[in-house]
Design a protein around this motif. Structure first.
Motif, PDB file in Angstrom:
ATOM      1  N   GLU A  57       0.784  -1.372   0.010  1.00 38.33           N
ATOM      2  CA  GLU A  57       0.148   0.169  -0.059  1.00 38.33           C
ATOM      3  C   GLU A  57       0.954   1.449  -0.088  1.00 38.33           C
ATOM      4  O   GLU A  57       0.367   2.259  -0.597  1.00 38.33           O
ATOM      5  CB  GLU A  57      -0.811   0.038   1.236  1.00 38.33           C
ATOM      6  N   HIS A  70       0.804  -2.833  -7.361  1.00 38.38           N
ATOM      7  CA  HIS A  70      -0.783  -3.218  -7.390  1.00 38.38           C
ATOM      8  C   HIS A  70      -1.135  -4.714  -7.522  1.00 38.38           C
ATOM      9  O   HIS A  70      -1.724  -4.805  -6.940  1.00 38.38           O
ATOM     10  CB  HIS A  70      -1.171  -2.533  -8.610  1.00 38.38           C
ATOM     11  N   LEU A  73      -0.009  -6.324  -4.209  1.00 37.05           N
ATOM     12  CA  LEU A  73      -1.057  -6.023  -3.183  1.00 37.05           C
ATOM     13  C   LEU A  73      -2.260  -6.817  -3.225  1.00 37.05           C
ATOM     14  O   LEU A  73      -2.986  -7.326  -2.267  1.00 37.05           O
ATOM     15  CB  LEU A  73      -1.435  -4.189  -3.350  1.00 37.05           C
ATOM     16  N   ARG A  92     -11.389  -6.485  -2.674  1.00 38.99           N
ATOM     17  CA  ARG A  92     -10.386  -5.174  -2.891  1.00 38.99           C
ATOM     18  C   ARG A  92      -9.232  -5.839  -3.786  1.00 38.99           C
ATOM     19  O   ARG A  92      -8.491  -4.924  -4.293  1.00 38.99           O
ATOM     20  CB  ARG A  92     -10.003  -5.016  -1.546  1.00 38.99           C
ATOM     21  N   SER A  96      -7.138  -4.091  -7.166  1.00 35.53           N
ATOM     22  CA  SER A  96      -5.851  -3.829  -7.113  1.00 35.53           C
ATOM     23  C   SER A  96      -5.286  -4.610  -8.483  1.00 35.53           C
ATOM     24  O   SER A  96      -4.496  -4.198  -9.207  1.00 35.53           O
ATOM     25  CB  SER A  96      -5.063  -4.305  -5.905  1.00 35.53           C
TER      26      SER A  96
END
Length: 266
Positions: A57, A70, A73, A92, A96
């Motif tokens: 992050e 990304h 993550l 989530r 990403s």
């Protein structure tokens, strides 16, 4: 970790500033955060996984165009969501990964991670499509074949098709302990006990050598798979002996599934 990242960074301070690759970064602080995140992602403990998420992050905050950050993550969020049974974390993760694909559409690794996330979210057809895109980018990606096997196994209950995919994965990467583990599981459920025992024994060797098929990863549950094959054949004493060997082997393992409330999923 700081020393290792510093050594990596020292060799990249010049080229990284002029990098034109979509999946890399021109920001040294972002690169260092991402590198530390990778070290933690490979730690196989809940604490290291949480640290990895925070570091990734940080990397994307420092460079929002950093595709690999990304991607990792997303991979880390889905790993946590899958282990804990929190689909919102995998949702989530998908955001990403989609961001990473917007920045670097042809990255097979990102497509593979997206396939795994879609499995967590019970979206079989989309997962297969993602793994197919991963194989278009890299036809020798053993983990993508293993992911296809997982779709057939976990989401569709087609043990024979799953075995075929795991067999392809193991042909490409004989050290893929996780694939051997799942092959043994599917073979036992398909009542092919010869293959089930053979691949469980191979998984035991790889478990002892801490070879899961990915850097820094470990597997658990290989003795359980051999025990399962024995139990399904009515060899209950032999099965119990294998389960006891698994318990003994777990005493020396620091694995994410064993700490912080994770359940053993072998």
């Amino acid at each position: 970790q700081d020393r290792l990242v510093a050594e990596i960074s020292a060799g990249l301070r010049g080229p990284v500033e002029a990098s034109s690759r979509a999946d890399e970064t021109a920001s040294l602080p972002a690169f260092e955060a991402h590198s530390k995140g990778l070290l933690n992602l490979r730690g196989d403990s809940r604490e290291s996984l949480d640290r990895a998420i925070l570091l990734f992050e940080q990397a994307v905050a420092l460079d929002p165009e950093y595709a690999r950050a990304h991607m990792h993550l997303g991979a880390a969020l889905d790993t946590k969501g899958d282990f804990l049974g929190f689909p919102e974390l995998s949702e989530r993760a998908l955001k990403s990964l989609d961001r990473a694909l917007t920045l670097s559409p042809g990255c097979g690794e990102t497509w593979r991670f997206k396939g795994s996330t879609l499995i967590t979210l019970d979206r079989a057809d989309e997962a297969l499509g993602a793994f197919e895109r991963a194989l278009e980018a890299n036809p020798t990606d053993a983990a993508a074949h293993s992911g296809i096997g997982r779709v057939h196994f976990i989401l569709r209950g087609d043990f024979v098709k799953a075995m075929a995919s795991y067999e392809r994965a193991l042909a490409m990467n004989p050290q893929a302990g996780w694939s051997a583990l799942q092959y043994a599981h599917c073979a036992a459920l398909a009542r092919d006990f010869l293959k089930a025992e053979g691949w469980a024994k191979r998984a035991i060797v790889l478990q002892r050598e801490r070879l899961s098929g990915r850097t820094g990863g470990a597997i658990v549950g290989a003795f359980v798979r051999l025990g399962q094959a024995k139990a399904l054949q009515g060899l209950h004493r032999e099965a119990v002996a294998e389960y006891e060997r698994e318990l003994e082997s777990l005493r020396d393992v620091d694995h994410a599934l064993l700490s912080g409330g994770f359940e053993l999923l072998g």
